[in-house]
Every structure is written in structure tokens, then in C-alpha cells.
Design a protein around this motif. Sequence first.
Motif, PDB file in Angstrom:
ATOM      1  N   MET B   1       0.848  -1.249  -0.027  1.00 35.84           N
ATOM      2  CA  MET B   1      -0.025   0.058  -0.025  1.00 35.84           C
ATOM      3  C   MET B   1       1.003   1.289  -0.094  1.00 35.84           C
ATOM      4  SD  MET B   1      -3.324   0.560   2.591  1.00 35.84           S
ATOM      5  CE  MET B   1      -2.792   2.063   2.997  1.00 35.84           C
ATOM      6  N   GLN B   2       0.283   2.313  -0.584  1.00 35.95           N
ATOM      7  CA  GLN B   2       1.193   3.543  -0.806  1.00 35.95           C
ATOM      8  C   GLN B   2       1.145   4.213   0.538  1.00 35.95           C
ATOM      9  OE1 GLN B   2      -0.585   5.754  -3.816  1.00 35.95           O
ATOM     10  NE2 GLN B   2       1.371   6.655  -4.552  1.00 35.95           N
ATOM     11  N   ALA B   3       2.236   4.896   0.900  1.00 33.31           N
ATOM     12  CA  ALA B   3       2.274   5.594   2.261  1.00 33.31           C
ATOM     13  C   ALA B   3       1.420   6.808   2.073  1.00 33.31           C
ATOM     14  CB  ALA B   3       3.805   6.049   2.501  1.00 33.31           C
ATOM     15  N   LYS B   4       0.733   7.235   3.345  1.00 35.81           N
ATOM     16  CA  LYS B   4      -0.016   8.141   3.423  1.00 35.81           C
ATOM     17  C   LYS B   4       0.607   9.639   3.055  1.00 35.81           C
ATOM     18  CE  LYS B   4      -4.288   9.634   6.015  1.00 35.81           C
ATOM     19  NZ  LYS B   4      -5.440   9.821   5.204  1.00 35.81           N
ATOM     20  N   PHE B   5      -0.012  10.452   2.216  1.00 33.71           N
ATOM     21  CA  PHE B   5       0.692  11.643   2.274  1.00 33.71           C
ATOM     22  C   PHE B   5       0.778  12.757   3.209  1.00 33.71           C
ATOM     23  CE2 PHE B   5       0.075  16.076   1.051  1.00 33.71           C
ATOM     24  CZ  PHE B   5       1.100  16.351   0.537  1.00 33.71           C
ATOM     25  N   GLN B   6       1.964  13.204   3.513  1.00 38.00           N
ATOM     26  CA  GLN B   6       2.005  13.891   4.610  1.00 38.00           C
ATOM     27  C   GLN B   6       2.316  15.469   4.302  1.00 38.00           C
ATOM     28  OE1 GLN B   6       1.690  13.592   7.859  1.00 38.00           O
ATOM     29  NE2 GLN B   6       0.946  11.629   7.573  1.00 38.00           N
ATOM     30  N   MET B   7       1.409  16.576   4.861  1.00 42.22           N
ATOM     31  CA  MET B   7       1.725  17.808   4.291  1.00 42.22           C
ATOM     32  C   MET B   7       2.844  18.297   5.260  1.00 42.22           C
ATOM     33  SD  MET B   7       0.292  20.128   2.367  1.00 42.22           S
ATOM     34  CE  MET B   7      -1.256  19.617   1.766  1.00 42.22           C
ATOM     35  N   SER B   8       3.743  19.145   4.530  1.00 39.22           N
ATOM     36  CA  SER B   8       4.555  19.816   5.407  1.00 39.22           C
ATOM     37  C   SER B   8       4.202  20.529   6.426  1.00 39.22           C
ATOM     38  CB  SER B   8       5.642  20.642   4.541  1.00 39.22           C
ATOM     39  OG  SER B   8       5.185  21.968   4.498  1.00 39.22           O
ATOM     40  N   SER B   9       4.789  20.536   7.792  1.00 37.35           N
ATOM     41  CA  SER B   9       4.255  20.977   8.871  1.00 37.35           C
ATOM     42  C   SER B   9       4.339  22.470   8.662  1.00 37.35           C
ATOM     43  CB  SER B   9       4.965  20.420  10.184  1.00 37.35           C
ATOM     44  OG  SER B   9       6.463  20.975  10.138  1.00 37.35           O
ATOM     45  N   GLU B  10       5.289  23.051   8.063  1.00 35.43           N
ATOM     46  CA  GLU B  10       5.295  24.658   7.897  1.00 35.43           C
ATOM     47  C   GLU B  10       4.215  24.968   7.101  1.00 35.43           C
ATOM     48  OE1 GLU B  10       8.218  26.863   4.958  1.00 35.43           O
ATOM     49  OE2 GLU B  10       9.480  25.820   6.425  1.00 35.43           O
ATOM     50  N   LEU B  11       3.813  24.091   6.210  1.00 35.44           N
ATOM     51  CA  LEU B  11       2.877  24.535   5.254  1.00 35.44           C
ATOM     52  C   LEU B  11       1.384  24.497   6.049  1.00 35.44           C
ATOM     53  CD1 LEU B  11       1.856  25.683   2.330  1.00 35.44           C
ATOM     54  CD2 LEU B  11       1.449  23.254   1.647  1.00 35.44           C
ATOM     55  N   LYS B  12       1.240  23.140   6.716  1.00 36.95           N
ATOM     56  CA  LYS B  12       0.213  23.049   7.582  1.00 36.95           C
ATOM     57  C   LYS B  12      -0.148  24.304   8.644  1.00 36.95           C
ATOM     58  CE  LYS B  12      -2.704  20.193  10.051  1.00 36.95           C
ATOM     59  NZ  LYS B  12      -2.755  20.743  11.380  1.00 36.95           N
ATOM     60  N   THR B  13       0.733  24.752   9.182  1.00 38.28           N
ATOM     61  CA  THR B  13       0.600  26.037   9.953  1.00 38.28           C
ATOM     62  C   THR B  13      -0.031  27.117   9.239  1.00 38.28           C
ATOM     63  OG1 THR B  13       2.685  25.089  11.085  1.00 38.28           O
ATOM     64  CG2 THR B  13       2.038  27.486  11.836  1.00 38.28           C
ATOM     65  N   GLU B  14       0.521  27.321   8.023  1.00 33.57           N
ATOM     66  CA  GLU B  14       0.124  28.427   7.155  1.00 33.57           C
ATOM     67  C   GLU B  14      -1.326  28.146   7.075  1.00 33.57           C
ATOM     68  OE1 GLU B  14       1.698  30.535   3.294  1.00 33.57           O
ATOM     69  OE2 GLU B  14       3.073  29.279   4.224  1.00 33.57           O
ATOM     70  N   LEU B  15      -1.641  26.814   6.639  1.00 27.90           N
ATOM     71  CA  LEU B  15      -3.279  26.517   6.293  1.00 27.90           C
ATOM     72  C   LEU B  15      -3.983  26.763   7.237  1.00 27.90           C
ATOM     73  CD1 LEU B  15      -2.494  23.135   4.173  1.00 27.90           C
ATOM     74  CD2 LEU B  15      -2.693  25.757   3.313  1.00 27.90           C
ATOM     75  N   ASP B  16      -3.572  26.412   8.670  1.00 31.83           N
ATOM     76  CA  ASP B  16      -4.326  26.586   9.741  1.00 31.83           C
ATOM     77  C   ASP B  16      -4.792  28.155   9.989  1.00 31.83           C
ATOM     78  OD1 ASP B  16      -4.177  23.788  10.399  1.00 31.83           O
ATOM     79  OD2 ASP B  16      -2.523  24.229  11.831  1.00 31.83           O
ATOM     80  N   LYS B  17      -3.808  28.802   9.612  1.00 29.45           N
ATOM     81  CA  LYS B  17      -3.820  30.172   9.891  1.00 29.45           C
ATOM     82  C   LYS B  17      -5.182  30.884   8.571  1.00 29.45           C
ATOM     83  CE  LYS B  17       0.036  32.679   9.793  1.00 29.45           C
ATOM     84  NZ  LYS B  17       0.966  33.545   9.455  1.00 29.45           N
ATOM     85  N   ILE B  18      -5.163  30.260   7.376  1.00 25.70           N
ATOM     86  CA  ILE B  18      -6.107  30.784   6.498  1.00 25.70           C
ATOM     87  C   ILE B  18      -7.392  30.067   6.884  1.00 25.70           C
ATOM     88  CG2 ILE B  18      -6.919  30.125   4.164  1.00 25.70           C
ATOM     89  CD1 ILE B  18      -3.906  30.147   3.173  1.00 25.70           C
ATOM     90  N   VAL B  19      -7.648  28.971   7.195  1.00 28.97           N
ATOM     91  CA  VAL B  19      -8.835  28.330   7.576  1.00 28.97           C
ATOM     92  C   VAL B  19      -9.519  29.229   8.702  1.00 28.97           C
ATOM     93  CG1 VAL B  19     -10.067  26.429   8.580  1.00 28.97           C
ATOM     94  CG2 VAL B  19      -8.459  25.990   6.873  1.00 28.97           C
ATOM     95  N   SER B  20      -8.491  29.637   9.533  1.00 30.11           N
ATOM     96  CA  SER B  20      -9.162  30.556  10.770  1.00 30.11           C
ATOM     97  C   SER B  20      -9.726  31.704  10.352  1.00 30.11           C
ATOM     98  CB  SER B  20      -8.259  30.839  11.728  1.00 30.11           C
ATOM     99  OG  SER B  20      -7.452  31.658  11.222  1.00 30.11           O
ATOM    100  N   GLN B  21      -9.649  32.216   9.179  1.00 26.71           N
ATOM    101  CA  GLN B  21     -10.113  33.468   8.548  1.00 26.71           C
ATOM    102  C   GLN B  21     -11.558  33.193   8.205  1.00 26.71           C
ATOM    103  OE1 GLN B  21      -7.240  34.323   5.512  1.00 26.71           O
ATOM    104  NE2 GLN B  21      -6.603  36.195   6.518  1.00 26.71           N
ATOM    105  N   TYR B  22     -11.910  31.990   8.078  1.00 22.71           N
ATOM    106  CA  TYR B  22     -13.359  31.747   7.433  1.00 22.71           C
ATOM    107  C   TYR B  22     -14.358  31.311   8.348  1.00 22.71           C
ATOM    108  CZ  TYR B  22     -10.963  32.368   2.792  1.00 22.71           C
ATOM    109  OH  TYR B  22     -10.303  32.950   1.808  1.00 22.71           O
ATOM    110  N   GLU B  23     -15.730  31.428   8.052  1.00 32.02           N
ATOM    111  CA  GLU B  23     -16.740  31.053   8.641  1.00 32.02           C
ATOM    112  C   GLU B  23     -16.822  29.465   8.754  1.00 32.02           C
ATOM    113  OE1 GLU B  23     -16.210  33.561   7.690  1.00 32.02           O
ATOM    114  OE2 GLU B  23     -17.139  35.172   9.042  1.00 32.02           O
ATOM    115  N   THR B  24     -16.661  28.851   7.799  1.00 31.13           N
ATOM    116  CA  THR B  24     -16.743  27.544   7.563  1.00 31.13           C
ATOM    117  C   THR B  24     -15.240  26.943   7.118  1.00 31.13           C
ATOM    118  OG1 THR B  24     -17.287  27.446   5.213  1.00 31.13           O
ATOM    119  CG2 THR B  24     -19.309  27.782   6.837  1.00 31.13           C
TER     120      THR B  24
END
Lengths: 430, 162
Positions: B1-24
Motif C-alpha cells: 500500500m502507498q504511504a499516506k501523504f504528509q503535508m509539510s508542517s510549515e505549510l500546515k501552520t500556514e493553512l491553519d491560519k488561512i482556515v481560521s479566517q473563514y466562517e466555515t
Amino acid sequence: MKSYPKILSKNFEVPHAQHIGVYLSGGGYEAARKVYTSWKPEQLIEEVKKSNLRGLGGAGFSTGMKWAFIPKDSTRPHYVVVNADEGEPGTFKDRYILCKDPHALVEGILIACFAVGSHKAFVYIRGEYVEPIRIFREAVREAHEKGFLGKNVFGTGYEVEIVIHQGAGAYICGEETALLESLEGKKGFPRLKPPFPAVKGVFGCPTVINNVETLACLPPIVNLGAEWFAKLGCEKNGGTRLYSVSGHVNRPGLYELPLGTPLREIIEEHAGGVWKGRQLKAVIPGGISASILRSDEVDIKMDFNSLARVGSMLGSAGVVVMDETTCMVTTLLVAARFFAHESCGQCSPCREGTGWVLKMIERIYEGHGRSQDLDNLLDIGKNMMGNTICAFGDAAPTPVISYITKFRAEFEYHVRHGKCDLEDRSQKSE
Amino acid sequence: MQAKFQMSSELKTELDKIVSQYETKQAALLPVLNLAQEKYGSISPEIESWVADYLQLPLMKVREVVSFYTLFHAEQKGKHHFQMCRNMSCMLRGCEEMIEYLKERLKLEDGQTSQDRCFSLSTVECLAACEMAPMMQLNDRYVGPLTKESIDQILKEIEINN
């Protein structure tokens, strides 16, 4: 050449005008400060109504009226959404504001938020605008730093945040309800109206959607007054407009001129006339969705009402000029390819219609046109109009109907002889 | 089985910040995909599943959005992506000739990427820069008005910098 006051483009030639220091030294943010510290929202809405400012994204609806539709008794949050998904072929004005005067937009957003009681604005910018997004993001950061955005705008305790939302390449998202869907993380399918966004917009809350150029008009309206602004334009069309001029002219570019400036003056004086000493053949006055005008129809005032009267539209004020060597079958092919590519696929008349239209025009272009094709094209066009959820279904057949109707002989020649009469003519003259 | 994709942790932090700007969470889908594509060069099926998990969306919703918008692509593009506008104003000012010339120079057809992943060539609809027609978007940059000479010059500069 006649010269006119520069309102929206006054900072375009000012070096470093995208930086807040330069914008402030030209009186920037004074209008927003005045509104936040001494005006009432109702007073602002009245002033904008009086200014005859109309939606400059293309629809031309009164901005003050649009704001007034926001329910006063709503307990849900209100949102301002900025349509910077500039994509109407022939139009490039919002890019100039974003790149050359981004603080004018930030200030306009502040004023709009105050008018409708909103604490958050989403700015939807088309995905390809990487550089404009970078510049605008920096402007938002600077405004935050100065305390013009954030939790305490101008020290009044009023909160305004701006969220920049990057699109991903879909013309339909310029349609306001498709834009809202896209902003909610969905594919850009336009919504049925009603309910209108003023009642049920983004996240189901009351929402005002304004175009970039419209918002950039607000600071000067506040500073210099509604009457002054209304007088700049013509009857029921206040202010100036950023006319995007492209195609076969000597000086393609963006020209700020009053609403109501004659189209011939725009082409011949401001854009330097038709290139290569050639004759004018046709002009699209307001982006690719507008009915084409023949060279004998260009003595017309460029405002919403005048163009509507002749069955065309001012739209986004994207003026595309075509000289005498232009083949109308080719231009229609380009338009049809665009609409077939961009139809979102939600409504059958548009999804199927744009595909059929493209196939038939391709056939004519390639020299295999059939005698019934032209009437079939007109028929399909008429059957799309008014039969779809959004205005795309009216826009897509507009080039089909107007080009074929106004240049029928040229299309017929193509169908009969399998080639362009322009080719034949130029060969005979050689 | 293919290894599960891992998002870089640096990018993950940036993404979390983006998500927090939205209502959903769903509202952050386009910006999240835009950033992921910027970082990884394409939206692979693995990234799609990761994003679906991350935003708690059915995979179908992510797939639907990725396939709807022109700017998302599943395949890697070349280091230099030439996107030639072929809409009205560019056509009137001769974009077809420029497109043919670039095809010839890059030895690519519309939509193709060179084997060494150096170049991609696409034709696109209006980029809203008709005053510089005929024009193109080269990676993030708008370039125009194009001539055969300016195309030669751009290709020469790329060659020197390679």
C-alpha cells in the motif's frame, strides 16, 4: 485632445503610490476617517445614491440602492464582498487599481463596510493576478499597521477585517452569486435569485457585492460631495470611468474619461485612432458580452443608458476596436470558443447551446458551412437567452446574434464559398 | 500500500491560519488548494484526499472543485509555463502567429510539457491585460506585447539562467 479630471487614475503615474505614506500625503484615508468619526450610515447611503454612482463591474445598478437593500433589523453579520475577479475579455481596469492605487480600494472597502454595518470584507481576486494580489496584500498589511483596519478603526472601536481570497480560473465566478459559491469553497455555479445576496449572501448572511472600480469611487465622493461626482458624468450616470481600449488602435491602454464620453472620441483622440491608417470596421463597446457596433454606430455616448438604447451595453467599458481587415467569422469563433470554455454547465440551454454554437462556427470557419447554419445559430442563440439561471446565458449568444445580424453578407459569403471575402478581395487587389 | 501523504508542517501552520479566517472550513478550500499547488506543483489524488480529511469534506467535494477550476492541475507543469492568451484583443493583434512560433521553438503542442519538465505550453482565455496584446503569462509574470524577437529574447534568457 480634450482633457478631463483624473479621479480614479490620479495616482497611477505617482511613483510608489502603492505605499501608504505616499497615499496619505495625497490626502488618503481622510474620507474614511471623516465617515467613521462624524457620519451616520444612512447619511452615507443617501450621499452615494445622490452621486449616481453605478456598479462599474458591468451591471450598472445604483450602488446606494444596493446598499439600502441590506436589512436594518438583521441580527446576523453583514459582509462586504469585493468582486476583483476581472475576466470580461477586453477589460483590465481593476488590475490597474489593485497594482497602482491599492489603498484607494482599501479605503473604499472601509467606507462600504461602514455604510452596511459590516465588520468583514472578502476580496475575491482572480487567481492569475499573482502580482496584484501581492501588492494588495501589502496595502492591507500597511493599513492594519496604521490602525485603519483591525479592531479599532480610526480609534472608533469599530472593527473591520479584510480577507483576500484568491480565485482559481473561472470566468463565471465574476457573476456575483457564483462568486459567493466559490467563496464558500464550492464550484462556481450561480444561484437562483431571489433570495438576493443583500438578504442571503455569503454564509447565508446579508451581503453587498461591489466591484473594485465602484469602491474606488467612494473616497472622492465623500471628499468632494455627491453633487460634484454626479456632475462629472451625464444624466443618471455619475462620475468617470476607466475605459479599457484594445485591439486595432494606435495606443491601446486605460483611459479615464467621464461617463457619456462619445465612443468616437475615445477611439480617435484618446486611443490615437485606428492603427496602420486603416478604416474602422466594428467596435465592442463593453466587453465581449456586449453587442457589437458597426463603424456607422460609433457616434454614441458611452454611458449605461445610451448604449442600452441601441441594444448594446456599456458593461465593463472594455472597448475592443476592429479595423477593416478583420474577419467577423474569426472574431465570432474566438467569442464562441470563450463562452463554450467558460459555461459552468449548470443549465442545459447554455451548456449545450455554447457547444453547438462553437461546432457550427468552427465548421463555417473551416469552409464546411451549410446553408441553414446561420439561421440555426440565430435560433440557438435566441433559445439560450432568458432561459438560464444567470446572465451568462444572455451574454454568450450576444456576439452570435449581433455579429451575424450586422455582418450577414460576410457570413453568407463564408458559407457559400468556404472562405473569407476579405481574402478574395485582398488577392484581387494584389 | 502507498504511504499516506504528509503535508509539510510549515505549510500546515500556514493553512491553519488561512482556515481560521473563514466562517466555515469548506470556505478555505480554494486558498488551501492554491497553496498546496504552489508548494507541490500540482494537485495529486493524494493531496486531494489529504485536503478532504483536513477540511472534513467528502472527497467528492474536493474532486469537484479541482476539476471545475482551470488553474488546478493534476500533472506537474514545466519549470517555465507559457500561457498564451488567445482571446479577442490578442487575436486581433496577432497572437495566433505568436502561438505557432512558440510551438515551433519549444517543439510542443498546446497543453504539452517537455520531457525534461523545463517547458509547458498552454493557450488560455483572457488574462485581462489586453493593452499589452498579444500577451502571455510566464509563470507568475505577465509579458507583452509579444513579437518573435521578444520570444527569442525570453528563451535566450532562460537558456542562460539554466
